[in-house]
Design an enzyme around this catalytic site. Structure first.
Site, PDB file in Angstrom:
ATOM      1  N   CYS A  45      26.761  12.286 -11.174  1.00 18.67           N
ATOM      2  CA  CYS A  45      26.323  10.991 -11.707  1.00 18.67           C
ATOM      3  C   CYS A  45      25.410  10.270 -10.716  1.00 18.67           C
ATOM      4  CB  CYS A  45      27.531  10.113 -12.025  1.00 18.67           C
ATOM      5  SG  CYS A  45      28.694  10.890 -13.165  1.00 18.67           S
ATOM      6  N   ASP A 135      12.936   0.560 -34.554  1.00 19.15           N
ATOM      7  CA  ASP A 135      13.730   0.162 -35.727  1.00 19.15           C
ATOM      8  C   ASP A 135      15.228   0.225 -35.437  1.00 19.15           C
ATOM      9  OD1 ASP A 135      14.076   2.889 -35.539  1.00 19.15           O
ATOM     10  OD2 ASP A 135      13.299   3.372 -37.525  1.00 19.15           O
TER      11      ASP A 135
END
Lengths: 221, 221
Positions: A45, A135
């Site tokens: 990570c 959108d």
């Protein structure tokens, strides 16, 4: 349950390293990526959030808002950012990291990995990436396990494809990279394609005799 | 509903270009990828199935069974294979292509793309990739829209990572490629790591003082 292509991004308000963020307001009108990681202060990570920090100018150039997420708390995220920027000196973690301690968002977005658990045996988030269009609908997703760091060159590659193909009547072939030739979409007639692509297009002959493979230079460069 | 990491592959029997295939029997004991494409005789799909045909020696080397899928019928698939192999001359479509005309599998696997429809307005499959382990569980997935051809170099990269990390106590960092250094998994103590990795490992100092970033040469080469 994981998100499907075309699904509207769930609306939520979350605590982040940059204060409270309303997701829909945050991404409004922009492309956005939301990506999860299993755990702060873990090796893969750290490399991933560093790579994203290093690539921020690339995301900004493309108008893409970036949000990270894990189940750790905000204080943990803030302390960990120092490690990330130390390990990847070119990186600036200028994007917010969401804290989702109760897994509300992880469950809603389908990000959990049953193979990765915290000390209490509760599943952690996997390496999910969701790309949303202006959108707010899901355009693309990847879901990798904790063992496998993502490839953010691939994430940039697909953003280039998504943004290009949203605005021009082309699709991008296998292993495409920005600048490579594109495919004229099947719905466009040869006449319409000739009008639309001033650089022209080439039709490849195939045994079926169908004329569906039409190559054209990338239209927006 | 899309598959989640760790989910068992649904069991099914399907018509394919190589006869009827029982999926669980077909993949039994092997790694496997099942990938869908929107439509036969369309440009991007032709490049993708050609790329997979070209990469078959790479999949075979890794012991990975390959299965393609779309909603077209078997006769369509068979006629289209000639086009695929003509467009990509190095390709042999030696892997089966499933016919799923009723979308049974597409729905079960969460492969449909609401933005792509056939002449009757029924959704087509998106560009999904599911990687299953020898335990038939989902290890990784990607879901791209029809406009964006996949990157099969990335698919091979993640298979290398999945197979490596399944058998050694390492994980692979961001943008890793086969041969690069790996991360010692957090669960392994320094003592256990020293015993397990004869080539040694390097601990990177970070501001937190926590010693979780430990790099080691790829253990299986």
């Amino acid at each position: 349950m994981a998100l499907k292509l075309g699904d509207l991004a769930p609306s939520f308000v979350a605590e982040t390293t940059q204060g409270e963020i309303d997701f829909h307001k945050y991404i409004d009108g922009s492309w956005a990526i939301l990506f999860s990681h299993p755990n702060d202060f873990t090796p893969v990570c750290t490399t991933e959030l560093g790579a994203v920090g290093k690539f921020m100018p690339e995301f900004e150039k493309r108008g893409v808002k970036v949000l990270a997420l894990s189940c750790n708390d905000v204080e943990s995220h803030k302390a960990w950012i120092k490690d990330i920027e130390s390990f990847t000196p070119e990186a600036q973690v200028s994007y917010p990291i969401i804290s989702d301690p109760k897994r509300d968002l992880a469950v809603q977005f389908g990000m959990l990995d049953p193979d990765e658990q915290d000390a209490a045996g509760i599943p952690l988030t996997a390496r999910a990436v969701y790309v949303f269009g202006p959108d707010k609908k899901l355009k693309l997703s990847i879901l990798y396990p904790a063992t496998t760091g993502r490839n953010f060159h691939e994430v940039l590659r697909v953003i280039d494809s998504l943004q290009l193909t949203a605005n021009h009547s082309v699709a991008t072939p296998v292993n495409w990279n920005a600048g490579d030739k594109c495919m004229v979409v099947p719905g466009l007639s040869n006449e319409a394609a000739a009008a639309k692509f001033p650089k022209g297009f080439e039709t490849i002959e195939v045994p079926s005799g169908k004329q569906y493979i039409r190559l054209t230079p990338q239209p927006n460069i």
